[in-house]
Write a protein that holds these residues in place. Structure first.
Motif, PDB file in Angstrom:
ATOM      1  N   PRO A  90       0.936  -1.264  -0.032  1.00 64.28           N
ATOM      2  CA  PRO A  90      -0.120  -0.071   0.006  1.00 64.28           C
ATOM      3  C   PRO A  90       0.656   1.150   0.130  1.00 64.28           C
ATOM      4  O   PRO A  90       2.099   1.202   0.162  1.00 64.28           O
ATOM      5  CB  PRO A  90      -0.779  -0.071   1.307  1.00 64.28           C
ATOM      6  N   PRO A  91       0.524   2.233  -0.249  1.00 66.73           N
ATOM      7  CA  PRO A  91       0.924   3.633  -0.082  1.00 66.73           C
ATOM      8  C   PRO A  91       1.212   3.839   1.318  1.00 66.73           C
ATOM      9  O   PRO A  91       0.648   3.500   2.086  1.00 66.73           O
ATOM     10  CB  PRO A  91       0.032   4.636  -0.550  1.00 66.73           C
ATOM     11  N   LEU A  92       2.431   4.272   1.607  1.00 66.42           N
ATOM     12  CA  LEU A  92       3.114   4.362   3.073  1.00 66.42           C
ATOM     13  C   LEU A  92       2.221   5.207   4.034  1.00 66.42           C
ATOM     14  O   LEU A  92       1.964   4.666   5.073  1.00 66.42           O
ATOM     15  CB  LEU A  92       4.404   4.901   3.048  1.00 66.42           C
ATOM     16  N   HIS A  93       1.384   6.134   3.512  1.00 67.57           N
ATOM     17  CA  HIS A  93       0.570   6.933   4.057  1.00 67.57           C
ATOM     18  C   HIS A  93      -0.477   5.995   4.808  1.00 67.57           C
ATOM     19  O   HIS A  93      -1.246   6.516   5.819  1.00 67.57           O
ATOM     20  CB  HIS A  93      -0.144   8.092   3.377  1.00 67.57           C
ATOM     21  N   LEU A  94      -0.989   4.909   4.400  1.00 61.95           N
ATOM     22  CA  LEU A  94      -2.163   4.077   4.938  1.00 61.95           C
ATOM     23  C   LEU A  94      -1.583   3.723   6.293  1.00 61.95           C
ATOM     24  O   LEU A  94      -2.359   3.323   7.162  1.00 61.95           O
ATOM     25  CB  LEU A  94      -2.499   3.076   4.072  1.00 61.95           C
ATOM     26  N   PHE A  95      -0.214   3.697   6.766  1.00 63.29           N
ATOM     27  CA  PHE A  95       0.112   3.165   7.916  1.00 63.29           C
ATOM     28  C   PHE A  95       0.007   4.096   9.102  1.00 63.29           C
ATOM     29  O   PHE A  95       0.373   3.945  10.011  1.00 63.29           O
ATOM     30  CB  PHE A  95       1.747   2.527   7.582  1.00 63.29           C
ATOM     31  N   VAL A  96      -0.454   5.288   8.721  1.00 60.87           N
ATOM     32  CA  VAL A  96      -0.646   6.252   9.810  1.00 60.87           C
ATOM     33  C   VAL A  96      -2.163   6.544   9.863  1.00 60.87           C
ATOM     34  O   VAL A  96      -2.563   7.467  10.650  1.00 60.87           O
ATOM     35  CB  VAL A  96       0.065   7.357   9.586  1.00 60.87           C
ATOM     36  N   HIS A  97      -2.949   5.607   8.918  1.00 58.76           N
ATOM     37  CA  HIS A  97      -4.444   6.171   9.137  1.00 58.76           C
ATOM     38  C   HIS A  97      -4.908   5.364  10.755  1.00 58.76           C
ATOM     39  O   HIS A  97      -4.421   4.170  11.059  1.00 58.76           O
ATOM     40  CB  HIS A  97      -4.916   4.863   8.114  1.00 58.76           C
ATOM     41  N   PRO A  98      -5.204   6.282  11.283  1.00 54.58           N
ATOM     42  CA  PRO A  98      -5.867   6.006  12.842  1.00 54.58           C
ATOM     43  C   PRO A  98      -6.828   4.917  13.152  1.00 54.58           C
ATOM     44  O   PRO A  98      -6.607   4.424  14.252  1.00 54.58           O
ATOM     45  CB  PRO A  98      -6.205   7.646  13.206  1.00 54.58           C
ATOM     46  N   ARG A  99      -7.439   4.526  12.358  1.00 58.59           N
ATOM     47  CA  ARG A  99      -8.718   3.492  12.415  1.00 58.59           C
ATOM     48  C   ARG A  99      -8.174   2.089  12.227  1.00 58.59           C
ATOM     49  O   ARG A  99      -8.402   1.776  11.015  1.00 58.59           O
ATOM     50  CB  ARG A  99      -9.949   3.925  11.853  1.00 58.59           C
ATOM     51  N   VAL A 100      -7.711   1.530  13.091  1.00 60.52           N
ATOM     52  CA  VAL A 100      -6.793   0.100  12.760  1.00 60.52           C
ATOM     53  C   VAL A 100      -7.925  -0.668  12.482  1.00 60.52           C
ATOM     54  O   VAL A 100      -7.795  -1.492  11.693  1.00 60.52           O
ATOM     55  CB  VAL A 100      -5.956  -0.409  14.029  1.00 60.52           C
ATOM     56  N   ARG A 147      -2.073   0.364  19.620  1.00 58.06           N
ATOM     57  CA  ARG A 147      -1.308   1.337  20.640  1.00 58.06           C
ATOM     58  C   ARG A 147       0.101   1.692  19.621  1.00 58.06           C
ATOM     59  O   ARG A 147       0.252   2.731  19.905  1.00 58.06           O
ATOM     60  CB  ARG A 147      -0.758   0.163  21.759  1.00 58.06           C
ATOM     61  N   VAL A 148       0.570   0.604  18.828  1.00 60.45           N
ATOM     62  CA  VAL A 148       1.671   1.027  18.153  1.00 60.45           C
ATOM     63  C   VAL A 148       1.196   2.338  17.252  1.00 60.45           C
ATOM     64  O   VAL A 148       2.063   3.288  17.101  1.00 60.45           O
ATOM     65  CB  VAL A 148       2.472   0.119  17.333  1.00 60.45           C
ATOM     66  N   VAL A 177       7.382   2.467  14.664  1.00 58.97           N
ATOM     67  CA  VAL A 177       7.694   1.027  14.999  1.00 58.97           C
ATOM     68  C   VAL A 177       7.237   0.140  14.000  1.00 58.97           C
ATOM     69  O   VAL A 177       7.793  -1.026  13.776  1.00 58.97           O
ATOM     70  CB  VAL A 177       7.358   0.429  16.321  1.00 58.97           C
ATOM     71  N   LEU A 178       6.399   0.515  13.336  1.00 58.70           N
ATOM     72  CA  LEU A 178       6.010  -0.301  11.948  1.00 58.70           C
ATOM     73  C   LEU A 178       7.018  -0.569  11.085  1.00 58.70           C
ATOM     74  O   LEU A 178       6.928  -1.699  10.385  1.00 58.70           O
ATOM     75  CB  LEU A 178       4.758   0.666  11.324  1.00 58.70           C
TER      76      LEU A 178
END
Length: 145
Positions: A8-18, A44-45, A52-53
Motif C-alpha cells: 500500500p502507499p506508506l501513508h496508509l500506515f498512519v491511518h488512525p482507525r486500525v 497502540r503502536v 515502530v511499524l
C-alpha cells in the motif's frame, strides 16, 4: 514464508482507525497483527509509536509487490519516504491573510522522533521556511519557535 500482497502507499500506515486496516491493507494486515502481538498492540503502536511499524514491515517487504512496493522497500531499508502532501489546500482567509495548514505528507510521522526535525527541515523545505523546527532536546522533539 509464502506470503504475497500488494504494497500500500506508506501513508496508509498512519491511518488512525486500525479496524479499517484489513480493508486497506489486505493480507498484510494479518502479518502486521502477528508482528505486533495482537490487534490491541498494533492499535497502540499506530497511536503512540508509528515509527515502530518499520520494524514490523522488515520481514514482509520482500514479499510485497505492486506500484508502491519500491517505496515500501526503500522505507524499510533506509527509513526514507515521500514527504509530498497528498492534499492540496486553497489559499483563503479573512482580511487578505492566508491561513496555511502545514502539510508535510502523512508518512512523515513514520520517522523516529529524534529524526523528525531533520526530515521536516530537509524534505519539507517550503514549510520549513515558514515554521522551522529547532533541533530536539534529549527525550523530545523540541518546539515550534
Amino acid at each position: 514464508m509464502r506470503f504475497c500482497s500488494f504494497a500500500p502507499p506508506l501513508h496508509l500506515f498512519v491511518h488512525p482507525r486500525v479496524e479499517e486496516w484489513p480493508l486497506l491493507l489486505g493480507p498484510l494486515y494479518k502479518r502486521l497483527v502477528e508482528a505486533a502481538g495482537g490487534v490491541e498492540a498494533l492499535r497502540r503502536v499506530v497511536k503512540e509509536r508509528p515509527w515502530v511499524l518499520r520494524t514490523y514491515l522488515k520481514p514482509l517487504a520482500a514479499f510485497v509487490q505492486g506500484p508502491f512496493a519500491p517505496a515500501l522497500r526503500r522505507f524499510v531499508e533506509s527509513g526514507a519516504f515521500s514527504t509530498a502532501p497528498l492534499v492540496k489546500f486553497a489559499a483563503v482567509g479573512p482580511g487578505g491573510e492566508v491561513d496555511i495548514l502545514l502539510r508535510c505528507g502523512p508518512a512523515a510521522v513514520l520517522t523516529q522522533p529524534q529524526n523528525f526535525y531533520q526530515v521536516y527541515n530537509r524534505q519539507c523545505t517550503a514549510f520549513a521556511k515558514i515554521a522551522p523546527l529547532k533541533a530536539p532536546r534529549v527525550g523530545g522533539l523540541g518546539a515550534l519557535p
